[in-house]
Design a protein around this motif. Structure first.
Motif, mmCIF file in Angstrom:
data_model
loop_
_atom_site.group_PDB
_atom_site.id
_atom_site.type_symbol
_atom_site.label_atom_id
_atom_site.label_comp_id
_atom_site.label_asym_id
_atom_site.label_seq_id
_atom_site.Cartn_x
_atom_site.Cartn_y
_atom_site.Cartn_z
ATOM 1 N N ASP A 24 0.847 -1.147 0.119
ATOM 2 C CA ASP A 24 -0.141 0.108 0.009
ATOM 3 C C ASP A 24 0.932 1.278 0.026
ATOM 4 O O ASP A 24 0.182 2.536 -0.219
ATOM 5 N N ILE A 25 2.119 1.049 0.438
ATOM 6 C CA ILE A 25 3.027 2.318 0.380
ATOM 7 C C ILE A 25 3.548 2.582 -1.054
ATOM 8 O O ILE A 25 4.197 1.913 -1.627
ATOM 9 N N LYS A 26 2.980 3.868 -1.434
ATOM 10 C CA LYS A 26 3.533 3.970 -2.859
ATOM 11 C C LYS A 26 4.135 5.405 -2.692
ATOM 12 O O LYS A 26 4.194 6.494 -1.854
ATOM 13 N N ALA A 27 4.882 5.843 -3.898
ATOM 14 C CA ALA A 27 5.731 6.825 -4.148
ATOM 15 C C ALA A 27 5.014 8.173 -3.993
ATOM 16 O O ALA A 27 5.425 9.095 -3.452
ATOM 17 N N SER A 28 3.801 8.133 -4.483
ATOM 18 C CA SER A 28 2.826 9.332 -4.437
ATOM 19 C C SER A 28 2.590 9.936 -2.970
ATOM 20 O O SER A 28 2.224 10.937 -2.850
ATOM 21 N N MET A 29 2.963 8.807 -2.149
ATOM 22 C CA MET A 29 2.394 9.261 -0.536
ATOM 23 C C MET A 29 3.742 10.115 -0.200
ATOM 24 O O MET A 29 3.513 10.648 1.104
ATOM 25 N N VAL A 30 4.465 10.364 -0.592
ATOM 26 C CA VAL A 30 6.016 10.954 -0.085
ATOM 27 C C VAL A 30 6.313 12.181 -1.101
ATOM 28 O O VAL A 30 6.488 11.601 -2.332
ATOM 29 N N VAL A 31 6.490 13.381 -0.703
ATOM 30 C CA VAL A 31 6.916 14.556 -1.605
ATOM 31 C C VAL A 31 7.948 15.165 -1.075
ATOM 32 O O VAL A 31 7.844 15.723 0.192
ATOM 33 N N HIS A 32 8.856 15.722 -1.878
ATOM 34 C CA HIS A 32 9.865 16.799 -1.222
ATOM 35 C C HIS A 32 9.266 18.066 -1.154
ATOM 36 O O HIS A 32 8.655 18.496 -1.996
ATOM 37 N N GLU A 33 9.719 18.595 0.138
ATOM 38 C CA GLU A 33 8.978 19.984 0.157
ATOM 39 C C GLU A 33 9.344 21.111 -0.720
ATOM 40 O O GLU A 33 8.637 22.029 -1.018
ATOM 41 N N SER A 34 10.344 20.713 -1.457
ATOM 42 C CA SER A 34 10.709 21.649 -2.684
ATOM 43 C C SER A 34 9.347 22.090 -3.576
ATOM 44 O O SER A 34 9.348 22.947 -4.279
#
Length: 336
Positions: A320-330
């Motif tokens: 369930d853990i997807k790349a779209s669930m983490v984003v760089h603050e930049s």
């Protein structure tokens, strides 16, 4: 290492709501071996300075929690001693490709006979970096007392005599064995002398990851050597996506260490493509605090934080853990 810790904070979580997270499952496999959670133990030297049982205590903790321990070649005990202390532990061994290929072959054979399941080659140390902490005397123990017993063939009379006479310390012998001319051909040579899986530790770029795959490795550990080798290198969490993208579809697994302190860090690393993370310094802190139980406590704390993070982001299983669930603050700051 401070940069690695700070880098994690620059990644933001994007949770999903109203998901059934009552039962969370986070067991996985690493090189085909089942582990209870995607949190393993990095190789760290000098564990005997932290606790009298050192590497053996750490191995017992790994065994009890069913996770992987990479044993440093700078261990205070032989591979056999560590294996006997934790006979059911999943142990890998870390080493360099040494100038004397006979030494390298001896170490591989020694670890294979002790039941180790993979060889981890450190590739970011053709020479020892500018270890300022050691120069300031942070590591006060005399080198000759540092029993790096796995560094040399104890049956080699010339080496034994040189060390016994004080002509050379184990540390000096080991560092002298580092090779500034080493290439990926060394990995290919290693592939020819062992059937164990080969993991390379210290890759930080996509180009090096591709070269590692071409050399025949089974896995890559994205690592910055605890931040002690080269100032100004990429934080490992920043390097991770490039490595994962570069070798996508190769079948080679990717792991990472460096700066992992909390369960949210584990989640971010997995979202960005790591199959598992490895802990270094926190393991030593636990070992120094309470030996085997201290190591177990550290692993349990990070595991439980990871479980909590899964629940709060709407994940009940690792898939369930997807790349779209983490984003760089930049990505947010650039829009302001």
């Amino acid at each position: 290492m401070e940069d690695c810790k700070k880098a994690f904070k620059r990644y933001r979580l994007r949770p999903r709501m109203l998901r059934d997270v009552a039962n969370r499952q986070f067991s996985t496999s690493v090189l085909g071996h089942p582990v209870s959670f995607p949190i393993c133990i990095s190789p760290t030297a000098g564990q005997g300075f932290a606790d009298i049982e050192g590497d053996k205590a750490t191995a017992k903790a790994a065994e009890s929690l069913n996770t992987i321990m990479i044993v440093s070649n700078c261990a205070f005990f032989t591979y056999k001693d560590i294996s006997l202390a934790a006979p059911n532990a999943m142990l890998w061994f870390q080493m360099h490709l040494y100038k004397d290929r006979a030494v390298t072959r001896f170490l591989v054979t020694h670890a294979e006979r002790a039941g180790f399941k993979a060889v981890v080659i450190t590739v970011d140390a053709p020479v020892i970096g500018n270890r300022r902490g050691m120069k300031r005397g942070v590591m006060m123990a005399p080198r000759e007392k540092y029993r790096m017993v796995n560094y040399y063939d104890p049956n080699n009379p010339e080496i034994r005599s040189a060390i016994a006479n004080g002509d050379i310390s184990l540390w000096e012998y080991a560092t002298d064995q580092l090779v500034t001319t080493e290439t990926w051909d060394g990995i290919k040579w290693l592939r020819g002398i062992t059937k164990l899986p080969i993991v390379v530790k210290g890759v930080l770029t996509g180009n090096s990851a591709i070269e590692a795959v071409q050399a025949g490795v089974d896995a890559i550990l994205v690592s910055a050597h605890g931040g002690r080798q080269l100032d100004g290198v990429l934080a490992t969490i920043d390097a991770l996506p490039e490595v994962v993208k570069a070798i996508k579809g190769s079948g080679v697994e990717v792991y990472m260490d460096g700066g992992v302190r909390m369960g949210t860090d584990v989640f971010k690393a997995l979202a960005l493509g790591a199959r598992t993370v490895f802990l270094g310094r926190p393991i030593l802190w636990g070992l120094a605090n309470d030996g085997e139980n201290g190591v177990k406590k550290v692993l349990e704390i990070v595991r439980d934080e990871f479980s909590l993070t899964m629940a709060l982001t709407g994940c009940s299983k690792l898939d369930d853990i997807k790349a779209s669930m983490v984003v760089h603050e930049s990505q947010y700051l650039s829009k302001l």
